[in-house]
Scaffold this active site. Structure first.
Site, short mmCIF file in Angstrom:
data_model
loop_
_atom_site.label_atom_id
_atom_site.label_comp_id
_atom_site.label_asym_id
_atom_site.label_seq_id
_atom_site.Cartn_x
_atom_site.Cartn_y
_atom_site.Cartn_z
N ARG A 332 8.67 -2.31 -41.30
CA ARG A 332 9.94 -2.99 -41.04
C ARG A 332 9.66 -4.33 -40.34
NH1 ARG A 332 15.29 -0.41 -38.13
NH2 ARG A 332 13.85 -0.02 -36.40
N GLU A 424 23.55 -2.06 -42.06
CA GLU A 424 23.91 -1.83 -40.66
C GLU A 424 24.75 -2.97 -40.07
OE1 GLU A 424 20.22 -1.49 -38.56
OE2 GLU A 424 19.45 -3.38 -39.32
N ASP A 452 23.86 0.44 -34.95
CA ASP A 452 23.94 -1.00 -35.18
C ASP A 452 25.23 -1.36 -35.90
OD1 ASP A 452 22.00 -2.87 -34.20
OD2 ASP A 452 20.47 -1.76 -35.29
N ASP A 624 16.72 2.92 -28.73
CA ASP A 624 16.13 1.64 -29.11
C ASP A 624 17.19 0.57 -28.96
OD1 ASP A 624 17.77 1.83 -31.33
OD2 ASP A 624 16.15 2.04 -32.79
#
Length: 714
Positions: A332, A424, A452, A624
């Site tokens: 990612r 997202e 998100d 996160d």
């Protein structure tokens, strides 16, 4: 890494330049001069377009803010809102039907449904654990967690619990690999006769589920089974402590579990400069070369972890066969927003980090693509890049253009790099079909991410009014529409049998019984991959893919047509009941503030981007930047609309800082925030909340990066 060296028209941090020239480039066939010229062309040539896309985000946001402000106090008019979004170019026309045209796709992406891990690439041990989580012990997963209803008692091995584990595993074997007129619970002998697996001389109800074996056919050491594309390995060893007490000598049941793993350079890491980026790129290089190792101490002994080898068997027809021993690894990259001081452009500005990642992670993947022997990551010859936080088709097209330029500079066939589109951000959700179309030769992955997506929802609709409490946001109709539409549009666009359609993270790594109960809904929803927080969770989640044939679910959903449309996605989850008590308001803000502080203090002070963080009730949750984003935006929204005052929020932040200090009291390196509240970490948390409305799209990265750099330079 404070010094810079000139490379083409770029100024590159010395450590990064040395890493690329001395470690990343050798063995790729790409000469340094060619690399730096190409890097310069991409970073300088695409910078203006990148900035223009970010400016467009801001311009659209300002128009949306003004629309809501002008109608404050009026009932929400969904039809007028949609028309307005079309007028400003936020909501785009949906084009004609099409199917993606992605080629050279590995089976783990196209046809094998299973769990997916996401791990910080800066932690070599975690990265290796994730790659090796392709296989996991079902016995260990049941024994060591609460999956059977309770945790193991302290002390030595509990034979009674062990017996329950073995019984539970055999129940699974009976459900997935039934024997004609017999049960695995009663089995005493497994052997192979003329290519057929026999259990006490009884065949499997479906003989095709026998995939292979190792050892002598009359007394195999390993038996390989397959169901819904996922393998299960039976391990026989009568000298093993478990196998010696088992009537069939069965010592373990090993599950093929995390068939894919995302090595994350984004939300789960804290990479703010060249030093951090070299650590991330170095671990990715070790994974692609296959030589990454990590030595650590466990139980008082030194251990060295490396990548697991592939597994060899004899197929039922007597031929040799190999099964992969590691998860297929995706990487990612970061999104389009952030820059990084590791490289400076010809105008002296910092390079966009997403462009850096595109070039360097693809360069590193050449080490895997050029292998002509040994274990490979992609047997199909592809590189899988997950691209997060893109807003609409134009930004997806920009990613497609970027990787086309990267392929050209590295001499790769066009569309070698496959793209994962994370659904997202709201402008991507409402234009998802056109986002997929914008990269239809590359798309190999789409997924949903509630946190998100909710953070962006709050920021986008900040001026619309106060949002519901977080638990109630999850119950609103838009979230169901969002989850369903992602699957439906993916299937409409031909992703079945060609790409992954994913679902989000199970955030409670210690609550495996609850996960076994709830997460089966992801394969039932048509997702052929879903995120889990640990290798053990992957082993247990694999059970769901034996219970649910995702390919059949997708076929049925595809035939049924779309279940959700844009109208439902644009149903803003504002609070319809706003007569909260002071206690309810305080509790909601406390929960948000404690989560922000618990995460931010580790991010700023320790450079840890993802970890188990105790919540306000001391329940460990995987945190996160996505969780931080939603919490910060939620408080900012409530302050903006007068639900809670800045004074109240500051008082709660200080009180929760003391809670977080208590929760970290056992960490010798931890620096308390209270009672002074004058540290950089506490200041960062305050910035995220009190300056939350002015953060681009509500992202946490600008604040976190600035404050982490401040600490590193102190």
């Amino acid at each position: 890494m404070t010094g810079y060296v000139k490379r083409a028209s770029l100024e590159v941090a010395e450590g990064l330049a040395a890493f690329i020239e001395e470690q990343a480039l050798p063995g790729t066939g790409v000469e340094p001069a060619r690399f730096w010229d190409g890097m310069s062309e991409i970073l300088n040539g695409l910078a203006a377009k990148n900035r223009a896309l970010l400016d467009k985000r801001q311009a659209l946001q300002e128009k949306i803010d003004q629309w809501h402000i002008a109608r404050r106090g009026q009932p929400f008019d969904g039809d007028a809102y949609q028309e307005f979004l079309r007028e400003i170019g936020y909501l785009l026309p949906e084009g004609e039907a099409f199917s993606i045209d992605t080629s050279k796709i590995d089976p783990e992406i196209a046809t094998v449904a299973g769990p997916q891990l996401v791990v910080p690439i800066t932690n070599a041990r975690f990265a290796l654990n994730a790659a090796n989580a392709r296989w996991g012990s079902l016995y260990d997963a049941f024994y060591g967690t609460d999956a059977m209803g309770s945790l193991p008692k302290p002390g030595g091995y509990d034979r009674g619990r062990g017996a329950r584990v073995v019984a539970r595993a055999r129940v699974f074997l009976d459900s997935a690999f039934a024997i004609e007129g017999h049960s695995h619970a009663d089995a005493r002998r497994y052997h192979v006769d003329r290519g057929q697996l026999l259990i006490d001389d009884k065949p499997l109800e479906d003989p095709a589920k026998f995939a292979g074996y190792r050892g002598h056919p009359k007394a195999p050491e390993r038996v390989l089974l397959v169901n819904n594309g996922l393998h299960v390995e039976l391990v026989f060893d009568r000298t093993h402590p478990i196998g010696s007490r088992d009537q069939a000598g069965l010592a373990d049941v090993r599950m093929e579990a995390a068939v894919s793993a995302i090595m994350d350079c984004e939300d789960s890491v804290a990479c703010v400069d060249a030093e951090d980026k070299v650590l991330a790129y170095g671990n990715w290089l070790g994974l692609m070369r296959g030589d990454l190792t990590e030595t650590f101490e466990k139980g008082g002994a030194q251990m060295t972890r490396a990548l697991s080898p592939d597994l060899d068997y004899v197929a039922p027809d007597g031929s040799a066969m190999t099964v992969k021993g590691r998860a297929l690894m995706l990487v990612r990259n970061v999104g389009h927003l952030m820059t990084n001081p590791a490289i400076r452009l010809e105008d002296g500005s910092e390079a966009f980090e997403g462009l850096m990642d595109a070039v360097i992670t693809t360069l590193i993947a050449l080490h895997d693509l050029k292998k002509d022997e040994g274990a490979r990551n992609s047997v199909a010859g592809s590189v899988y890049v997950v691209k997060p936080k893109m807003h609409g088709p134009e930004e997806v097209a920009f990613a497609d253009e970027t990787f086309g330029m990267v392929e050209a500079m590295l001499g790769l066939e066009r569309y070698t790099v496959k793209l994962g589109i994370m659904d997202e951000e709201r402008r991507t959700s409402v234009n998802l079909k056109e986002c997929i179309r914008a990269a239809k030769q590359r798309v190999a992955f789409i997924n949903t991410g509630f946190l998100d997506r909710t953070g962006d929802e709050i920021h986008t609709s900040m001026e619309a009014g106060p949002f519901s409490r977080k638990d109630f946001i999850k119950r609103k109709s838009w979230i169901t529409a969002y989850e369903n539409q992602n699957v439906d549009i993916g299937l409409e666009c031909g992703l079945r049998g060609r790409a992954q359609i994913g679902k989000g993270m199970w955030a409670m790594p210690d609550a495996m019984a609850a996960m076994l109960e709830a997460k089966i809904e992801h394969p039932r929803a048509g997702a052929n991959c879903a995120w889990v927080p640990s290798p053990t969770a992957a082993t247990l989640h694999a059970l769901h893919y034996h219970q649910v044939n995702v390919a059949a679910v997708q076929e049925k959903l595809e035939a049924g047509g779309r279940r959700a449309y844009v109208t439902a996605l644009l149903d803003i989850p504002l609070a319809s009941y706003r007569r909260w008590s002071e206690a309810q308001i305080t509790r909601e803000v406390e929960n948000n503030a404690q989560g922000i502080l618990g995460y931010v203090v580790r991010w700023i002070d320790a450079g840890v981007g993802c970890s188990k963080v105790p919540d306000i009730n001391d329940v460990a949750l995987m945190e996160d930047r996505a969780t931080c984003r939603i919490s910060a935006q939620h408080i900012a929204n409530w302050m903006h609309h007068g639900v809670v005052s800045e004074t109240q929020v500051m008082e709660i932040l200080r009180r929760m800082a003391a809670v977080v200090d208590r929760q970290n009291a056992g960490d010798a390196g931890y620096v308390p925030m209270a009672p002074g509240f004058n540290g950089i970490a506490f200041a960062a948390a305050c910035d995220l909340v009190f300056k939350g409305r002015e953060q681009p799209s509500g992202y946490t990265e600008p604040v976190l990066h600035a404050r982490r750099l401040e600490l590193k330079s102190a």
